[in-house]
Each structure stands twice: as structure tokens, then as C-alpha cells.
Design a protein around this motif. Structure first.
Motif, short mmCIF file in Angstrom:
data_model
loop_
_atom_site.label_atom_id
_atom_site.label_comp_id
_atom_site.label_asym_id
_atom_site.label_seq_id
_atom_site.Cartn_x
_atom_site.Cartn_y
_atom_site.Cartn_z
N ASP A 363 0.63 -1.74 0.16
CA ASP A 363 -0.19 -0.19 -0.61
C ASP A 363 0.33 0.79 0.04
OD1 ASP A 363 -2.07 -0.83 -0.12
OD2 ASP A 363 -2.85 -0.76 1.84
N THR A 364 1.60 0.70 1.00
CA THR A 364 2.71 2.51 0.56
C THR A 364 3.54 2.66 -0.21
OG1 THR A 364 2.69 1.45 3.34
CG2 THR A 364 4.45 3.23 2.33
N ALA A 365 3.66 1.76 -0.71
CA ALA A 365 4.92 1.24 -2.11
C ALA A 365 3.59 2.06 -2.97
CB ALA A 365 5.06 -0.33 -2.71
N VAL A 366 2.36 1.49 -3.10
CA VAL A 366 1.67 1.97 -4.39
C VAL A 366 1.24 3.70 -4.03
CG1 VAL A 366 -0.69 2.34 -5.50
CG2 VAL A 366 0.35 -0.07 -4.73
N LYS A 367 1.38 4.25 -3.06
CA LYS A 367 0.93 5.74 -3.05
C LYS A 367 2.24 6.25 -3.12
CE LYS A 367 -2.59 5.14 0.72
NZ LYS A 367 -2.26 4.79 2.16
N ALA A 368 3.53 5.89 -2.81
CA ALA A 368 4.90 6.36 -3.39
C ALA A 368 5.41 6.26 -4.67
CB ALA A 368 5.54 5.41 -1.96
N VAL A 369 4.56 5.66 -5.44
CA VAL A 369 4.98 5.22 -7.00
C VAL A 369 4.06 6.87 -7.34
CG1 VAL A 369 4.46 4.66 -8.58
CG2 VAL A 369 5.61 3.38 -6.92
N GLY A 377 9.42 13.62 -12.93
CA GLY A 377 9.50 13.85 -14.09
C GLY A 377 10.08 13.02 -15.16
N LYS A 378 10.55 13.39 -16.47
CA LYS A 378 10.66 12.76 -17.54
C LYS A 378 11.54 11.92 -17.32
CE LYS A 378 8.39 14.69 -21.67
NZ LYS A 378 7.67 15.82 -21.36
N GLY A 379 12.62 10.58 -18.02
CA GLY A 379 13.69 10.06 -18.11
C GLY A 379 13.39 8.73 -17.25
N TYR A 380 12.92 9.14 -16.16
CA TYR A 380 12.71 7.57 -14.91
C TYR A 380 11.58 6.92 -15.24
CZ TYR A 380 15.12 10.92 -11.85
OH TYR A 380 16.40 11.80 -11.15
N VAL A 381 12.00 5.23 -14.57
CA VAL A 381 11.52 4.39 -14.86
C VAL A 381 11.49 3.80 -13.90
CG1 VAL A 381 10.74 2.36 -15.86
CG2 VAL A 381 11.27 3.54 -17.27
N ILE A 382 9.60 3.59 -13.20
CA ILE A 382 9.81 3.90 -12.03
C ILE A 382 8.99 2.86 -11.44
CG2 ILE A 382 8.65 5.07 -9.24
CD1 ILE A 382 9.05 7.28 -11.32
N MET A 383 9.27 1.66 -10.61
CA MET A 383 8.25 -0.21 -10.63
C MET A 383 8.80 -0.45 -8.70
SD MET A 383 8.40 -1.83 -14.31
CE MET A 383 10.51 -2.60 -13.97
N ILE A 384 6.92 -1.32 -9.22
CA ILE A 384 6.83 -2.09 -7.99
C ILE A 384 7.41 -3.40 -8.01
CG2 ILE A 384 5.92 -2.78 -5.81
CD1 ILE A 384 4.17 -0.59 -6.37
N GLU A 385 8.85 -3.78 -7.13
CA GLU A 385 8.95 -4.90 -7.36
C GLU A 385 8.89 -5.84 -6.13
OE1 GLU A 385 12.80 -5.45 -8.96
OE2 GLU A 385 12.08 -3.61 -10.93
N ASP A 386 9.00 -7.04 -6.08
CA ASP A 386 9.10 -8.30 -4.67
C ASP A 386 10.61 -8.13 -4.03
OD1 ASP A 386 6.48 -8.99 -4.41
OD2 ASP A 386 7.28 -10.84 -5.74
N GLY A 387 10.66 -8.35 -3.11
CA GLY A 387 13.01 -7.67 -3.20
C GLY A 387 12.60 -8.07 -1.72
N SER A 449 5.21 10.02 1.41
CA SER A 449 5.76 11.84 0.98
C SER A 449 6.81 11.11 1.26
CB SER A 449 4.59 12.43 1.18
OG SER A 449 4.87 12.70 3.06
N SER A 450 7.51 10.74 2.17
CA SER A 450 8.75 11.02 2.69
C SER A 450 9.96 10.98 1.91
CB SER A 450 9.13 10.17 4.63
OG SER A 450 8.98 9.33 4.30
N VAL A 451 10.00 9.85 1.11
CA VAL A 451 10.47 9.05 0.12
C VAL A 451 10.98 9.81 -1.22
CG1 VAL A 451 10.52 7.05 1.36
CG2 VAL A 451 9.02 7.43 -0.93
N VAL A 452 9.82 11.03 -1.49
CA VAL A 452 10.06 11.16 -2.63
C VAL A 452 10.95 13.37 -2.53
CG1 VAL A 452 8.47 13.27 -4.06
CG2 VAL A 452 7.10 11.84 -2.76
#
Ligand SMILES: *Cc1c(COP(=O)(O)O)cnc(C)c1O
Length: 456
Positions: A363-369, A377-387, A449-452
Motif C-alpha cells: 500500500d505504502t509503495a503504491v502511494k509512494a510511486v 518527471g521525464k526519463g525515469y522508470v518507476i516500478m514496484i518489485e518483490d524484494g 511522501s517521505s521518500v519523494v
């Protein structure tokens, strides 16, 4: 050309009289402003002399001076958002304290307290008494004492019980913990003689009993907290060691390292040794940290047989290693949380993060993404993965905790550059680089929002 430029540089006096520095001069001592101005001028002068600089402006000099002042007077303790995936991370201060512990620190710091004062007799008391009853209750031990960290607890125990004598330990347990805690060195510094037995992978009961002689003072067992010996191995369990100790009249001490006060498997986390089990299995003294799995302040705790703990308390080294009032207050407040198991997880951040349900991490990951996509902005690829997260702090070696990570890649920037950019944010955001990807582990992140980063 260079000489001309150098001649144009204002004097320290001129610079500090400038309007732009007036406010700084009124906030800080004149001496400090002068020192900063002198350093700024020195920097610019060196730039001109070396040819790196072909111009300067007064505004630049003022800005340089102000930034020197800021770095001289600003706080050096900086906040770090822990998205590293290591729950108990020694380099960033291990356990984040519970609100209860923080309140206790503020209370003890702002008041005089009964730190070492018996309110019944009106006489001097024992500072351990602030925590001793609770430690006894939570570990089943007869007595307890607290020092600055677990390294100090081991040092105090060895020096008190075995100075000038032999300490028997298995070769498979001669551990090194990060930050130069090496058991053989600690044994030496405690004034004891190291007597290694067995081999790196296998040690048998007979190895211990054969090594015991008139000069043997104790048997030490150390929890191999940051690695595991696997394969063709044999280790003598504490219970069996305690029997050998009893037979020969030699105390058995266990350095548990992390040492949990509860069975972590009840919270869905792989089990770590529990202090109460070591006590029940016959250890005469057990030592462990306050700021690892326990989730409290930096402290070293030794619990065990009353007669031996009394000796630890009487050793003059105890005076040099004793915990201060803020630590003892925070530790006491943390221990109080353990008295109510129903609210422990929600109130103790370390346990809450270790046992956090995967769905909540996601849940936290989805919100942070969502927030990161809007901000980066542009040029970034942001994904959620298992870790996999790790407990850290010398606990659960080799055992990952399933987690959700946000992986961030960029068409031009490499993962280490992204790592640095996040670290340069204020507050710093600590992720990790894994196989060419920059990762933010959401296990220890409460507020998405703390990881943004703010400046992008
Ligand atoms: C962490 C650890 C120590 C050192 O404890 P500190 O509280 O960091 O001083 C000693 N022994 C073991 C087994 C450990 O895991």
C-alpha cells in the motif's frame, strides 16, 4: 591579470561591514563572522592564484561567507529516511525509539529524577534499580545491570569474572561485529586469556571439558549474529554447556548480541534467540544490546545469577561504563511496552517494521510511486518489485524478510547517481543499489511522501 584580480578582493574588514553580512553579524559573534569571511576570501584567492577562477563578485563572496557560517553554526545531526531495507541499521543509529521512550527522555532531561536516589530511605540508591525489576520479569533472571552497549557488557563480565584467567570459547564463535568489535580482542582487553577449542565448523562437548583446568574462569558462548556456519557443523548448545560448567564449577556466559525479549515467530518473523531461554537453559550471565531487536536506546544489558551480577556492579569498571539517565529512562519506557503484549507491535517501531504485513508495505509503495511519478518527471522508470529486507543489527543472519521495493531507473543516470541524488535531499533518503537498479524498500517507511525528494 591575476594580480589585478587579487588586488580587487576586499579586506576581511570591508567584507564583514557589508550590508549582506550585517544580519549574520547580529545573530552570531563578530569573531565567527570574521572567521567565515576570512575562509571565503582564502577560497576565492586560491581559485584566482591557481587560475581556476577568472572573476568574482561581491555577492558571491557574501554567499560563500554565509554558507560557511551556516555550516559552522548549523546542526550536524541530520535526519535520514530509512528506505535501505535494513531495519536495524547501525550506521544510521539502529532502533528508532517509541514515543514512550522519547517522552521518557524528555522527562528525564528536563527534571531532576530519582536516578540514583532512594525516595524511601532518602539515601543514595542504585541506578540499575530503575530497570532491574522489569528486566528480571522479562527474562526470568535473578538480577540485571546496564552499561553503555553490549560490547561494554561483555568487557565488564569478562573482566569481573575472569581477569588474569582463561576464557574458553569455540573457534566457530570468535566473531567480529561491524565497527571493530572482535571477540578475541575484547577478551584480551578484559585482561583474560583466550582458550580456543574445537574447529571453525565443529566443536564437541569433550573439547570444552578437556580444556578446563585450574586456571579456567569461564566458558563463553557467542551468538554468531552476522553469519551462519552451514554444512558439516556441530555446536554445543547452551544447555549442554551449562551442564559442563556446573560439573566443573565454571560459570557459563552467553553473549547473545541482539537477544530478543519475545518470540519473534509469534509476530511472523523468523525466530531469534530469546534472552529468557538462555536464562532458563542455565547461562550464568547473558549479555545483549538495548538498541537491536529490543528496539530501545543504545545500551548493554547483563542479566543472570544474583551473586555474579553483584560482582559486576562492584567492579570499578562499571563506573566507567555505566549508562546515563537518558538511556536508563528510555530503556525503562521501552521495557514497559513489553509488559503489554497486546499493544507492543503498534507501539514499538522496530517490531512494527520487522513484522509489517506485506499488504501494508505494498500500500505504502503504491502511494509512494504515484507521488514519485509526479515529482521525478521525464526519463525515469518507476516500478514496484518483490524484494527482501534484512533485520540487521546482527540479527537473523542470512534470512531475508519478503518486502516490496520501488525500483527507479533513468535513461541517462546510473543507479549510483540516483542513489546520491536521493541522499543529497534534505532530509536524506537512503535507498540501496542492487543489480543496476536503485531501490527504495518500503518496509521501514511509514509516510509515502517521505521518500519523494523535494528539489526535483
Ligand atoms: C552487536 C553485537 C555485539 C556488540 O553490541 P553493541 O551493543 O553494538 O556494543 C556483541 N556481540 C554480538 C554477538 C553482537 O551481535
Amino acid at each position: 591579470m591575476k594580480n589585478e584580480l587579487l588586488r580587487e578582493l576586499p579586506s576581511v574588514d570591508e567584507l564583514t561591514r557589508d550590508e549582506g553580512l550585517k544580519e549574520a553579524a547580529s545573530l552570531h559573534s563578530a569573531a565567527l563572522v570574521t572567521e567565515a569571511a576570512r575562509a571565503a576570501l582564502r577560497e576565492v584567492r586560491a581559485g584566482i592564484t591557481s587560475g581556476k577562477r577568472s572573476a568574482f563578485s561581491k555577492d558571491e563572496l557574501i554567499a560563500l561567507t554565509l554558507s560557511r557560517i551556516a555550516s559552522m553554526t548549523g546542526p550536524s545531526v541530520k535526519k535520514i529516511i530509512n528506505a535501505s531495507g535494513t531495519v536495524i541499521h547501525t550506521n544510521i543509529g539502529r532502533a528508532v525509539l517509541s514515543k514512550d521512550a522519547v517522552d521518557a527522555i524528555v522527562f528525564a532531561a528536563s527534571n531532576n529524577t530519582n536516578l540514583e536516589f532512594d525516595l524511601v530511605s532518602g539515601e543514595r540508591g542504585d541506578r540499575d534499580s530503575l530497570v532491574e525489576e522489569k528486566l528480571k520479569r522479562l527474562t526470568g533472571a535473578e538480577a540485571a545491570t546496564v552499561v553503555n552497549n553490549n560490547a561494554a557488557a561483555v568487557l565488564l563480565t569478562l573482566n569481573t569474572l575472569a581477569e588474569g584467567k582463561e576464557v574458553i570459547i569455540s573457534r566457530g564463535e570468535l566473531i567480529e561485529i561491524g565497527g571493530s568489535f572482535r571477540l578475541p580482542e575484547i577478551i584480551k582487553k578484559s585482561g583474560c586469556v583466550l582458550k580456543e577449542v574445537g574447529t571453525t565448523n565443529r566443536t564437541h562437548p569433550g573439547d570444552y571439558s578437556k580444556a578446563i583446568n585450574n586456571n579456567t574462569a569461564l566458558i563463553l558462548k557467542a551468538h554468531t549474529s552476522n553469519y551462519r556456519v552451514v554444512g558439516f557443523t556441530a555446536e554445543v548448545g547452551l544447555k549442554e554447556l551449562a551442564e559442563i560448567g556446573k560439573e566443573y564449577g565454571v560459570p557459563v556466559v552467553e553473549d547473545l548480541g541482539s537477544g530478543s525479549l519475545v518470540d519473534l515467530s509469534e509476530y511472523g518473523v523468523p525466530k531469534e534467540p530469546i534472552v529468557a531461554d538462555s536464562v532458563a537453559n542455565g547461562a550464568d550471565i547473558v549479555t545483549f544490546s538495548g538498541d537491536k531487536l529490543l528496539g530501545g536506546p543504545q545500551a548493554g544489558i547483563a542479566v543472570g545469577k544474583k551473586a555474579l551480577v553483584e560482582k559486576l556492579k562492584k567492579n570499578h569498571l562499571k563506573r566507567a561504563l555505566r549508562a546515563d539517565k537518558l538511556t536508563l529512562s528510555a530503556l525503562e519506557a521501552t521495557l514497559r511496552l513489553y509488559l503489554n503484549r497486546d499493544t507492543l507491535v503498534e507501539r514499538l517501531p522496530t517490531l512494527r517494521h520487522l513484522s509489517r504485513p506485506l499488504s501494508e508495505i505494498e500500500d505504502t509503495a503504491v502511494k509512494a510511486v504515484r507521488l514519485l511519478e509526479a515529482a521525478l518527471g521525464k526519463g525515469y522508470v518507476i516500478m514496484i518489485e518483490d524484494g527482501e529486507s534484512v533485520a540487521g543489527g546482527g540479527s537473523l543472519p542470512g534470512q531475508g524478510l519478503p518486502t516490496k521495493v520501488i525500483s527507479i531507473t533513468h535513461i541517462e543516470l546510473g543507479p549510483h547517481e540516483i542513489f546520491r541524488n536521493f541522499l543529497n535531499n534534505d532530509p536524506a533518503i537512503l535507498g540501496r543499489v542492487n543489480r543496476d537498479r536503485f531501490l527504495l524498500d518500503m518496509r521501514t517507511v511509514d509516510d509515502p511522501s517521505s521518500v519523494v525528494p523535494s528539489g526535483c
